[in-house]
Motif scaffolding. Structure first.
Motif, PDB file in Angstrom:
ATOM      1  N   THR A 111       2.759  -8.503  -0.043  1.00  0.00           N
ATOM      2  CA  THR A 111       2.632  -7.145   0.220  1.00  0.00           C
ATOM      3  C   THR A 111       2.246  -6.096  -1.009  1.00  0.00           C
ATOM      4  OG1 THR A 111       4.514  -6.911   1.973  1.00  0.00           O
ATOM      5  CG2 THR A 111       3.648  -4.930   1.320  1.00  0.00           C
ATOM      6  N   LEU A 112       1.281  -5.588  -0.774  1.00  0.00           N
ATOM      7  CA  LEU A 112       0.627  -4.847  -2.123  1.00  0.00           C
ATOM      8  C   LEU A 112       1.490  -3.416  -2.131  1.00  0.00           C
ATOM      9  CD1 LEU A 112      -3.055  -5.523  -1.383  1.00  0.00           C
ATOM     10  CD2 LEU A 112      -1.661  -6.720  -3.171  1.00  0.00           C
ATOM     11  N   ARG A 113       2.061  -3.164  -3.505  1.00  0.00           N
ATOM     12  CA  ARG A 113       2.612  -1.775  -3.703  1.00  0.00           C
ATOM     13  C   ARG A 113       1.932  -1.277  -4.896  1.00  0.00           C
ATOM     14  NH1 ARG A 113       6.851  -5.094  -2.133  1.00  0.00           N
ATOM     15  NH2 ARG A 113       7.833  -4.774  -0.202  1.00  0.00           N
ATOM     16  N   VAL A 114       2.126   0.210  -4.825  1.00  0.00           N
ATOM     17  CA  VAL A 114       1.757   0.731  -5.940  1.00  0.00           C
ATOM     18  C   VAL A 114       2.567   0.822  -7.205  1.00  0.00           C
ATOM     19  CG1 VAL A 114       0.614   3.096  -7.012  1.00  0.00           C
ATOM     20  CG2 VAL A 114      -0.069   2.246  -4.902  1.00  0.00           C
ATOM     21  N   THR A 115       2.435   0.642  -8.437  1.00  0.00           N
ATOM     22  CA  THR A 115       3.538   0.822  -9.626  1.00  0.00           C
ATOM     23  C   THR A 115       3.255   2.289  -9.906  1.00  0.00           C
ATOM     24  OG1 THR A 115       1.899   0.221 -11.026  1.00  0.00           O
ATOM     25  CG2 THR A 115       2.804  -1.574 -10.218  1.00  0.00           C
ATOM     26  N   ALA A 116       4.412   2.540 -11.132  1.00  0.00           N
ATOM     27  CA  ALA A 116       4.428   3.797 -11.694  1.00  0.00           C
ATOM     28  C   ALA A 116       3.155   4.125 -12.298  1.00  0.00           C
ATOM     29  CB  ALA A 116       5.625   3.741 -12.685  1.00  0.00           C
TER      30      ALA A 116
ATOM     31  N   LEU B 205      -4.378  -5.429  -9.714  1.00  0.00           N
ATOM     32  CA  LEU B 205      -3.327  -6.172 -10.125  1.00  0.00           C
ATOM     33  C   LEU B 205      -3.122  -6.602 -11.715  1.00  0.00           C
ATOM     34  CD1 LEU B 205      -3.230  -8.824  -7.121  1.00  0.00           C
ATOM     35  CD2 LEU B 205      -1.435  -7.189  -7.611  1.00  0.00           C
ATOM     36  N   SER B 206      -4.374  -7.099 -12.058  1.00  0.00           N
ATOM     37  CA  SER B 206      -4.341  -7.328 -13.763  1.00  0.00           C
ATOM     38  C   SER B 206      -4.266  -6.188 -14.377  1.00  0.00           C
ATOM     39  CB  SER B 206      -5.639  -8.056 -13.777  1.00  0.00           C
ATOM     40  OG  SER B 206      -6.894  -7.342 -13.720  1.00  0.00           O
ATOM     41  N   THR B 207      -4.527  -4.776 -13.914  1.00  0.00           N
ATOM     42  CA  THR B 207      -4.417  -3.744 -14.883  1.00  0.00           C
ATOM     43  C   THR B 207      -2.815  -3.013 -14.635  1.00  0.00           C
ATOM     44  OG1 THR B 207      -5.378  -2.481 -12.937  1.00  0.00           O
ATOM     45  CG2 THR B 207      -6.862  -3.182 -15.169  1.00  0.00           C
ATOM     46  N   GLY B 208      -2.192  -3.774 -13.749  1.00  0.00           N
ATOM     47  CA  GLY B 208      -0.827  -3.310 -13.642  1.00  0.00           C
ATOM     48  C   GLY B 208      -0.831  -2.021 -12.652  1.00  0.00           C
ATOM     49  N   CYS B 209      -1.704  -1.719 -11.916  1.00  0.00           N
ATOM     50  CA  CYS B 209      -1.677  -0.537 -11.087  1.00  0.00           C
ATOM     51  C   CYS B 209      -1.007  -0.645  -9.821  1.00  0.00           C
ATOM     52  CB  CYS B 209      -2.992   0.079 -10.637  1.00  0.00           C
ATOM     53  SG  CYS B 209      -3.892   0.794 -12.320  1.00  0.00           S
ATOM     54  N   ILE B 210      -1.036  -2.182  -9.150  1.00  0.00           N
ATOM     55  CA  ILE B 210      -0.199  -2.536  -7.939  1.00  0.00           C
ATOM     56  C   ILE B 210       0.433  -3.604  -8.347  1.00  0.00           C
ATOM     57  CG2 ILE B 210      -1.849  -1.224  -6.390  1.00  0.00           C
ATOM     58  CD1 ILE B 210      -3.273  -4.136  -5.989  1.00  0.00           C
ATOM     59  N   VAL B 211       1.437  -4.053  -7.500  1.00  0.00           N
ATOM     60  CA  VAL B 211       1.973  -5.315  -7.609  1.00  0.00           C
ATOM     61  C   VAL B 211       2.014  -6.055  -6.306  1.00  0.00           C
ATOM     62  CG1 VAL B 211       3.669  -4.991  -9.471  1.00  0.00           C
ATOM     63  CG2 VAL B 211       4.258  -4.255  -7.477  1.00  0.00           C
ATOM     64  N   GLN B 212       2.103  -7.346  -6.125  1.00  0.00           N
ATOM     65  CA  GLN B 212       2.093  -8.183  -4.879  1.00  0.00           C
ATOM     66  C   GLN B 212       3.507  -9.043  -4.840  1.00  0.00           C
ATOM     67  OE1 GLN B 212      -1.263 -10.678  -4.050  1.00  0.00           O
ATOM     68  NE2 GLN B 212      -0.811 -10.470  -1.825  1.00  0.00           N
ATOM     69  N   ARG B 213       4.576  -8.273  -3.622  1.00  0.00           N
ATOM     70  CA  ARG B 213       5.400  -9.086  -3.479  1.00  0.00           C
ATOM     71  C   ARG B 213       5.629  -9.397  -2.175  1.00  0.00           C
ATOM     72  NH1 ARG B 213       8.311  -5.125  -6.555  1.00  0.00           N
ATOM     73  NH2 ARG B 213       7.968  -5.339  -8.735  1.00  0.00           N
ATOM     74  N   LYS B 214       5.877 -10.838  -2.047  1.00  0.00           N
ATOM     75  CA  LYS B 214       6.110 -11.268  -0.484  1.00  0.00           C
ATOM     76  C   LYS B 214       4.834 -10.824   0.210  1.00  0.00           C
ATOM     77  CE  LYS B 214      11.048 -11.152  -0.772  1.00  0.00           C
ATOM     78  NZ  LYS B 214      12.262 -10.472  -0.283  1.00  0.00           N
TER      79      LYS B 214
ATOM     80  N   LEU C  48      -6.738   1.531  -4.152  1.00  0.00           N
ATOM     81  CA  LEU C  48      -5.500   2.135  -4.795  1.00  0.00           C
ATOM     82  C   LEU C  48      -4.790   3.322  -3.976  1.00  0.00           C
ATOM     83  CD1 LEU C  48      -3.348   1.900  -7.263  1.00  0.00           C
ATOM     84  CD2 LEU C  48      -4.717   3.676  -8.271  1.00  0.00           C
ATOM     85  N   ALA C  49      -5.517   4.144  -3.456  1.00  0.00           N
ATOM     86  CA  ALA C  49      -5.055   5.334  -2.597  1.00  0.00           C
ATOM     87  C   ALA C  49      -4.526   4.855  -1.418  1.00  0.00           C
ATOM     88  CB  ALA C  49      -6.117   6.211  -2.543  1.00  0.00           C
ATOM     89  N   GLU C  50      -5.299   3.953  -0.653  1.00  0.00           N
ATOM     90  CA  GLU C  50      -4.738   3.513   0.782  1.00  0.00           C
ATOM     91  C   GLU C  50      -3.284   2.581   0.615  1.00  0.00           C
ATOM     92  OE1 GLU C  50      -5.920   4.029   3.517  1.00  0.00           O
ATOM     93  OE2 GLU C  50      -7.813   5.097   2.867  1.00  0.00           O
ATOM     94  N   ILE C  51      -3.372   1.815  -0.684  1.00  0.00           N
ATOM     95  CA  ILE C  51      -2.167   1.080  -1.051  1.00  0.00           C
ATOM     96  C   ILE C  51      -1.109   2.419  -1.158  1.00  0.00           C
ATOM     97  CG2 ILE C  51      -0.942  -0.382  -2.562  1.00  0.00           C
ATOM     98  CD1 ILE C  51      -3.676  -1.751  -2.968  1.00  0.00           C
ATOM     99  N   GLY C  52      -1.450   3.473  -1.935  1.00  0.00           N
ATOM    100  CA  GLY C  52      -0.464   4.441  -2.316  1.00  0.00           C
ATOM    101  C   GLY C  52       0.119   5.271  -1.270  1.00  0.00           C
ATOM    102  N   LYS C  53      -0.639   5.094  -0.031  1.00  0.00           N
ATOM    103  CA  LYS C  53      -0.312   5.743   1.206  1.00  0.00           C
ATOM    104  C   LYS C  53       0.830   5.304   1.696  1.00  0.00           C
ATOM    105  CE  LYS C  53      -4.603   7.863   2.587  1.00  0.00           C
ATOM    106  NZ  LYS C  53      -5.894   7.768   3.368  1.00  0.00           N
ATOM    107  N   CYS C  54       1.139   3.982   1.656  1.00  0.00           N
ATOM    108  CA  CYS C  54       1.904   3.021   2.311  1.00  0.00           C
ATOM    109  C   CYS C  54       3.418   3.329   1.565  1.00  0.00           C
ATOM    110  CB  CYS C  54       1.635   1.787   2.541  1.00  0.00           C
ATOM    111  SG  CYS C  54       0.100   1.510   3.514  1.00  0.00           S
TER     112      CYS C  54
END
Lengths: 161, 156
Positions: free
Chosen positions: A134-139, A123-132, B83-89
């Motif tokens: 849920t974790l999602r991958v960023t660009a 999260l701190s390196t900006g590779c993922i974000v957490q919204r509501k 990261l890969a597991e999150i990416g799969k979703c």
């Protein structure tokens, strides 16, 4: 051979200076990765020696110095960036107590320590974000995953982690 | 001669990566580290017989950087796996609890224990794990990290 000996001496000097500097700073409670600049000073010395014609093989000598410095910086950062890995904790536990059941080994770890901290890092390196929740991958994270997938396909490494 | 030494070192490393890519398709994934060592040794012999010690050193340092900095990191990184597991979703995303269901403590520990058992680093004795007497890559790495921690202590 003399050229390589000089490279080893300059690198050795930079390494010893780095160790001493790091220990002095740590004794004062300061942790800074800028101490790796010792190797840049070594590179300046190498440049001066190359210009003064000391080396029989100047390009080889400079390449060797740069590679040695990269290895030193990489290994210096490893314990800090990687932290205590689960593999090293398992080996240390078995080394200390000789025998461990699976349950005892499992109790060495907590979810927060193994997973939670790493999610925070992502999260701190900006590779993922957490919204509501849920974790999602960023660009940025997708780019990193793309590079890893190329590596996995190229070297046929199906599984990571 | 100077440029030739540097080029032969880098070329040997390129060949190392090529052989690694080819051999990893033909051998089990768990044996990768042992094949890397074999490829390294074969090319070292070639370099020392036909080339200069400088080529050997450049090749060796590049291999060290690759094995510890790329191969080892991707192979064992929990962060990258998460990261890969999150990416799969994809756009749907995943909650932290779903993530730990897919890749939790048990998976992480079991994978490492399997790796150690495969490399005969540890063995099972009457239902418990213990270190075998074999000195292996992982143990050498641990000893080396111990030296590093002694050289560069952390803030107490």
């Amino acid at each position: 051979m003399e050229s390589y000996f000089i490279v080893v001496c300059v690198f050795g000097g930079a390494l010893v200076t780095h160790v001493i500097l790091h220990r002095i700073l740590i004794a004062k409670g300061i942790l800074t990765f800028r101490s790796v600049l010792c190797y840049a000073v070594g590179l300046l010395i190498m440049g001066t020696l190359v210009n003064s014609g000391v080396f029989l093989y100047p390009l080889t000598s400079l390449t060797l110095y740069v590679l040695l410095s990269l290895i030193a910086v990489f290994f210096y950062l490893t314990p800090y960036l990687g932290g205590e890995t689960p593999a090293s904790m398992i080996l240390a536990a078995l080394h200390e107590h000789k025998r461990h059941s699976y349950k005892e080994l499992r109790n060495l770890f907590t979810e927060e320590q193994l997973i939670g901290k790493r999610i925070e890092d992502l999260l701190s390196t900006g590779c993922i974000v957490q919204r509501k929740g849920t974790l999602r991958v960023t660009a940025k994270g997708r780019h990193l995953l793309g590079v890893i997938r190329i590596y996995q396909k190229l070297f046929h490494r199906p599984q990571i982690g | 001669m100077d440029i030739f030494i540097v080029l032969s070192g880098f070329s040997a490393f390129a060949l190392f990566l090529f052989l690694h890519a080819v051999i990893s398709r033909l051998t089990p994934a768990e044996a990768a580290i042992y094949w890397l060592i074999r490829i390294y040794v074969v090319l070292v012999i070639v370099l020392l017989v036909w080339f200069d010690i400088g080529s050997f050193a450049i090749y060796t340092f590049l291999c060290i950087l690759y094995v510890f900095g790329v191969f080892g990191v991707i192979e064992a990184s929990i962060t990258l796996r998460l990261l890969a597991e999150i990416g799969k979703c994809g756009k749907i995303g995943i909650t932290p609890s779903e993530l730990t269901d897919r890749y939790g403590i048990d998976t992480i520990i079991n994978q490492r224990l399997k790796r150690f058992l495969d490399s005969r680093e540890i063995e099972i004795d009457r239902g418990a794990y213990r270190l075998s007497r074999r000195l292996s890559y992982f143990m050498l790495r641990e000893y080396f990290l111990e030296v590093l921690r002694w050289m560069f202590p952390r803030v107490s």
